[in-house]
Scaffold this motif. Structure first.
Motif, PDB file in Angstrom:
ATOM      1  N   ALA A 124       0.832  -1.198   0.000  1.00 58.77           N
ATOM      2  CA  ALA A 124       0.000   0.000   0.000  1.00 58.77           C
ATOM      3  C   ALA A 124       0.871   1.254   0.000  1.00 58.77           C
ATOM      4  N   ILE A 125       1.930   1.234   0.781  1.00 61.45           N
ATOM      5  CA  ILE A 125       2.850   2.386   0.827  1.00 61.45           C
ATOM      6  C   ILE A 125       3.521   2.570  -0.529  1.00 61.45           C
ATOM      7  N   HIS A 126       3.985   1.464  -1.122  1.00 66.86           N
ATOM      8  CA  HIS A 126       4.622   1.545  -2.446  1.00 66.86           C
ATOM      9  C   HIS A 126       3.644   2.083  -3.493  1.00 66.86           C
ATOM     10  N   GLN A 127       2.404   1.624  -3.459  1.00 68.06           N
ATOM     11  CA  GLN A 127       1.413   2.080  -4.420  1.00 68.06           C
ATOM     12  C   GLN A 127       1.117   3.565  -4.232  1.00 68.06           C
ATOM     13  N   ALA A 128       1.006   4.014  -2.979  1.00 68.65           N
ATOM     14  CA  ALA A 128       0.762   5.424  -2.701  1.00 68.65           C
ATOM     15  C   ALA A 128       1.918   6.277  -3.221  1.00 68.65           C
ATOM     16  N   GLU A 129       3.149   5.790  -3.022  1.00 67.67           N
ATOM     17  CA  GLU A 129       4.321   6.517  -3.518  1.00 67.67           C
ATOM     18  C   GLU A 129       4.315   6.568  -5.047  1.00 67.67           C
ATOM     19  N   ARG A 130       3.977   5.438  -5.677  1.00 66.45           N
ATOM     20  CA  ARG A 130       3.914   5.416  -7.142  1.00 66.45           C
ATOM     21  C   ARG A 130       2.859   6.404  -7.655  1.00 66.45           C
ATOM     22  N   ASP A 131       1.680   6.400  -7.015  1.00 70.06           N
ATOM     23  CA  ASP A 131       0.617   7.323  -7.418  1.00 70.06           C
ATOM     24  C   ASP A 131       1.065   8.777  -7.242  1.00 70.06           C
ATOM     25  N   LYS A 132       1.743   9.044  -6.133  1.00 73.54           N
ATOM     26  CA  LYS A 132       2.220  10.397  -5.864  1.00 73.54           C
ATOM     27  C   LYS A 132       3.237  10.834  -6.922  1.00 73.54           C
ATOM     28  N   VAL A 133       4.164   9.952  -7.252  1.00 75.86           N
ATOM     29  CA  VAL A 133       5.178  10.266  -8.269  1.00 75.86           C
ATOM     30  C   VAL A 133       4.513  10.449  -9.626  1.00 75.86           C
ATOM     31  N   ASP A 134       3.555   9.577  -9.945  1.00 78.68           N
ATOM     32  CA  ASP A 134       2.855   9.703 -11.235  1.00 78.68           C
ATOM     33  C   ASP A 134       2.108  11.035 -11.328  1.00 78.68           C
ATOM     34  N   SER A 135       1.435  11.441 -10.248  1.00 79.77           N
ATOM     35  CA  SER A 135       0.703  12.713 -10.280  1.00 79.77           C
ATOM     36  C   SER A 135       1.668  13.892 -10.402  1.00 79.77           C
ATOM     37  N   GLU A 136       2.816  13.817  -9.698  1.00 78.89           N
ATOM     38  CA  GLU A 136       3.813  14.887  -9.816  1.00 78.89           C
ATOM     39  C   GLU A 136       4.369  14.952 -11.241  1.00 78.89           C
ATOM     40  N   VAL A 137       4.614  13.791 -11.843  1.00 82.95           N
ATOM     41  CA  VAL A 137       5.113  13.753 -13.224  1.00 82.95           C
ATOM     42  C   VAL A 137       4.079  14.358 -14.162  1.00 82.95           C
ATOM     43  N   GLU A 138       2.808  14.037 -13.946  1.00 85.76           N
ATOM     44  CA  GLU A 138       1.737  14.587 -14.791  1.00 85.76           C
ATOM     45  C   GLU A 138       1.653  16.103 -14.640  1.00 85.76           C
ATOM     46  N   GLU A 139       1.748  16.592 -13.395  1.00 82.00           N
ATOM     47  CA  GLU A 139       1.732  18.042 -13.173  1.00 82.00           C
ATOM     48  C   GLU A 139       2.918  18.709 -13.876  1.00 82.00           C
ATOM     49  N   LEU A 140       4.092  18.066 -13.765  1.00 76.92           N
ATOM     50  CA  LEU A 140       5.276  18.625 -14.417  1.00 76.92           C
ATOM     51  C   LEU A 140       5.122  18.636 -15.934  1.00 76.92           C
ATOM     52  N   ARG A 141       4.472  17.624 -16.500  1.00 80.36           N
ATOM     53  CA  ARG A 141       4.221  17.600 -17.949  1.00 80.36           C
ATOM     54  C   ARG A 141       3.318  18.766 -18.365  1.00 80.36           C
ATOM     55  N   LYS A 142       2.247  18.944 -17.589  1.00 79.94           N
ATOM     56  CA  LYS A 142       1.320  20.048 -17.900  1.00 79.94           C
ATOM     57  C   LYS A 142       2.033  21.389 -17.794  1.00 79.94           C
ATOM     58  N   HIS A 143       2.842  21.518 -16.733  1.00 81.28           N
ATOM     59  CA  HIS A 143       3.565  22.769 -16.549  1.00 81.28           C
ATOM     60  C   HIS A 143       4.573  22.964 -17.690  1.00 81.28           C
TER      61      HIS A 143
END
Length: 184
Positions: A138-157
């Motif tokens: 669960a911790i690994h999945q939460a970290e992956r989701d967090k990294v994916d969302s940050e990557v998506e935000e960085l792409r949009k930016h």
């Protein structure tokens, strides 16, 4: 008739108990110790008695008596348990087999207890391991989701910045073209 034979062997063993063997062993032991004492007293000149010059060539006598008596003491040593009667040896065998069976049963019960305890521990450890593994996943999945969302935000930016750069470049080119056209 067998009771008489046992009684006869018991009386014979009792007679052998105080025989000549133990007495000879003691005599030989004491004699070897005394001859060794004379040798050491002469060697180290204990009490300044002058034993070394007095013994002179007779030193071989205490050496020989020490050797003979110590070897004789070894060979006349009484054997442990040699005077036990047949009835006592049967009793000893019975006591030994009883002790052996008690020990075997105690080892078996101890082994069962250890197996039971380790079995419970093993099961609880397996359950705890599964629980920790689920938490870790669960911790690994939460970290992956967090990294994916940050990557998506960085792409949009990044896309926004690229769009701004393109607009700035167009304006700069337009201004440059307009500025040149106005200058010409």
């Amino acid at each position: 008739m067998t009771a008489n034979k046992k009684a006869e062997t018991a009386t014979k063993d009792e007679k052998k108990k105080g025989g000549l063997g133990p007495l000879l062993h003691k005599v030989f032991s004491v004699s070897s110790v005394l001859s060794a004492t004379v040798l050491f007293a002469a060697t180290f000149d204990v009490g300044h008695m002058g034993l070394a010059p007095m013994l002179g060539s007779l030193t071989a006598i205490p050496v020989a008596t020490f050797a003979i008596f110590s070897i004789a003491a070894i060979f006349t040593m009484p054997k442990a348990g040699a005077s036990a009667s047949i009835g006592n040896s049967e009793d000893a065998i019975a006591a030994f087999t009883q002790f052996q069976s008690k020990t075997a049963s105690r080892f078996a019960s101890l082994e069962n207890t250890i197996d039971m305890m380790s079995g419970n521990d093993k099961e609880s450890l397996i359950e705890e391991n599964k629980k920790f593994k689920a938490e870790l996943d669960a911790i690994h999945q939460a970290e992956r989701d967090k990294v994916d969302s940050e990557v998506e935000e960085l792409r949009k930016h990044n896309e926004q910045l690229e769009e701004e750069i393109k607009q700035w470049a167009r304006k700069a080119v337009e201004n440059a073209v307009n500025g040149q056209a106005q200058a010409a």
